[in-house]
Design a protein around this motif. Sequence first.
Motif, short mmCIF file in Angstrom:
data_model
loop_
_atom_site.label_atom_id
_atom_site.label_comp_id
_atom_site.label_asym_id
_atom_site.label_seq_id
_atom_site.Cartn_x
_atom_site.Cartn_y
_atom_site.Cartn_z
N THR A 161 -15.90 3.71 -0.24
CA THR A 161 -15.10 2.61 0.28
C THR A 161 -13.71 3.15 0.59
OG1 THR A 161 -16.36 1.04 -1.06
CG2 THR A 161 -14.25 0.27 -0.16
N ILE A 162 -13.33 3.02 1.86
CA ILE A 162 -12.05 3.54 2.33
C ILE A 162 -11.19 2.37 2.78
CG2 ILE A 162 -10.92 5.04 4.04
CD1 ILE A 162 -13.65 6.58 4.18
N MET A 163 -10.02 2.25 2.16
CA MET A 163 -9.12 1.14 2.47
C MET A 163 -7.89 1.68 3.19
SD MET A 163 -7.51 -1.52 -0.25
CE MET A 163 -5.89 -2.21 -0.02
N LEU A 164 -7.59 1.08 4.34
CA LEU A 164 -6.40 1.43 5.11
C LEU A 164 -5.40 0.29 4.98
CD1 LEU A 164 -8.56 3.36 6.23
CD2 LEU A 164 -7.59 3.03 8.48
N VAL A 165 -4.14 0.63 4.80
CA VAL A 165 -3.09 -0.37 4.68
C VAL A 165 -2.05 -0.12 5.75
CG1 VAL A 165 -1.24 -1.25 3.20
CG2 VAL A 165 -3.42 -0.59 2.18
N CYS A 166 -1.68 -1.18 6.47
CA CYS A 166 -0.59 -1.07 7.44
C CYS A 166 0.30 -2.30 7.30
CB CYS A 166 -1.11 -0.89 8.85
SG CYS A 166 -1.90 -2.31 9.57
N ALA A 167 1.31 -2.37 8.12
CA ALA A 167 2.29 -3.44 7.98
C ALA A 167 1.65 -4.82 8.09
CB ALA A 167 3.41 -3.27 8.99
N ALA A 170 -2.52 -5.99 -0.02
CA ALA A 170 -3.17 -4.77 -0.51
C ALA A 170 -3.65 -4.89 -1.95
CB ALA A 170 -2.22 -3.58 -0.37
N ASN A 171 -2.82 -5.41 -2.85
CA ASN A 171 -3.24 -5.49 -4.25
C ASN A 171 -4.46 -6.38 -4.44
OD1 ASN A 171 -1.36 -3.65 -5.35
ND2 ASN A 171 0.23 -5.22 -5.26
N ASN A 172 -4.53 -7.48 -3.71
CA ASN A 172 -5.70 -8.36 -3.80
C ASN A 172 -6.96 -7.63 -3.34
OD1 ASN A 172 -4.16 -10.56 -4.66
ND2 ASN A 172 -3.79 -11.26 -2.57
N LYS A 173 -6.86 -6.89 -2.24
CA LYS A 173 -8.02 -6.16 -1.69
C LYS A 173 -8.45 -5.04 -2.62
CE LYS A 173 -8.86 -8.25 2.19
NZ LYS A 173 -9.96 -9.18 2.25
N ILE A 174 -7.48 -4.39 -3.28
CA ILE A 174 -7.83 -3.32 -4.22
C ILE A 174 -8.67 -3.90 -5.36
CG2 ILE A 174 -6.89 -1.73 -5.96
CD1 ILE A 174 -4.48 -1.38 -3.96
N SER A 175 -8.25 -5.03 -5.89
CA SER A 175 -9.00 -5.68 -6.98
C SER A 175 -10.38 -6.13 -6.52
CB SER A 175 -8.24 -6.90 -7.50
OG SER A 175 -6.99 -6.52 -8.00
N GLU A 176 -10.44 -6.65 -5.31
CA GLU A 176 -11.69 -7.20 -4.76
C GLU A 176 -12.70 -6.12 -4.38
OE1 GLU A 176 -12.60 -9.34 -0.55
OE2 GLU A 176 -10.83 -10.08 -1.62
N LEU A 180 -2.51 4.95 3.70
CA LEU A 180 -1.39 4.16 4.21
C LEU A 180 -1.07 4.55 5.64
CD1 LEU A 180 0.99 4.50 1.12
CD2 LEU A 180 -0.49 2.58 1.67
N GLY A 181 -0.86 3.57 6.49
CA GLY A 181 -0.37 3.83 7.83
C GLY A 181 1.03 4.40 7.73
N PRO A 182 1.43 5.21 8.71
CA PRO A 182 2.77 5.83 8.65
C PRO A 182 3.90 4.83 8.49
CG PRO A 182 1.47 6.79 10.43
CD PRO A 182 0.68 5.63 9.89
N GLN A 183 3.73 3.61 9.01
CA GLN A 183 4.80 2.62 8.94
C GLN A 183 5.00 2.05 7.53
OE1 GLN A 183 1.74 2.22 10.05
NE2 GLN A 183 1.24 0.14 10.63
N VAL A 184 4.06 2.30 6.62
CA VAL A 184 4.23 1.83 5.23
C VAL A 184 4.21 3.00 4.25
CG1 VAL A 184 3.40 -0.53 5.61
CG2 VAL A 184 1.75 1.27 5.03
N ARG A 185 4.56 4.19 4.72
CA ARG A 185 4.56 5.39 3.86
C ARG A 185 5.50 5.21 2.67
NH1 ARG A 185 6.08 8.64 8.26
NH2 ARG A 185 4.64 10.18 7.46
N TYR A 186 6.50 4.34 2.80
CA TYR A 186 7.44 4.10 1.70
C TYR A 186 6.74 3.53 0.46
CZ TYR A 186 7.23 -0.82 3.07
OH TYR A 186 6.78 -2.09 3.36
#
Length: 105
Positions: A5-11, A44-50, A58-64
């Motif tokens: 399972t691969i999760m991608l996160v962006c803005a 993101a946190n909800n999806k991680i739990s689910e 992480l997309g480059p725009q949320v690298r922080y």
Amino acid sequence: MAEKTIMLVCAAGMSTSLLVSKMEKAAAAKGVDAEIFATASSDANNKISEKNPDILMLGPQVRYMLKNFQDSLEIPVEVINMQDYGMMNGEKVLNEALTSIDAAK
């Protein structure tokens, strides 16, 4: 249930949807059984739990957010290469994810 399972996160969760479909095509071509999905950083946190992903990318725009996720998760957390993200290179991003998952085992 998928093998990986691969999760991608962006803005906002939108810009990554095209990358997800390209990664899914690359996974199918390689015979990799993977669930790949994108979500907004705010959810993101909800999806991680689910979903209990094997890796968070992480997309480059949320690298922080990298350090925060690395400190709170026991799975690999990576920032997607900016060039691969910009070119929507699903195969390279998929390979990077699979390599990180395998290295973490």
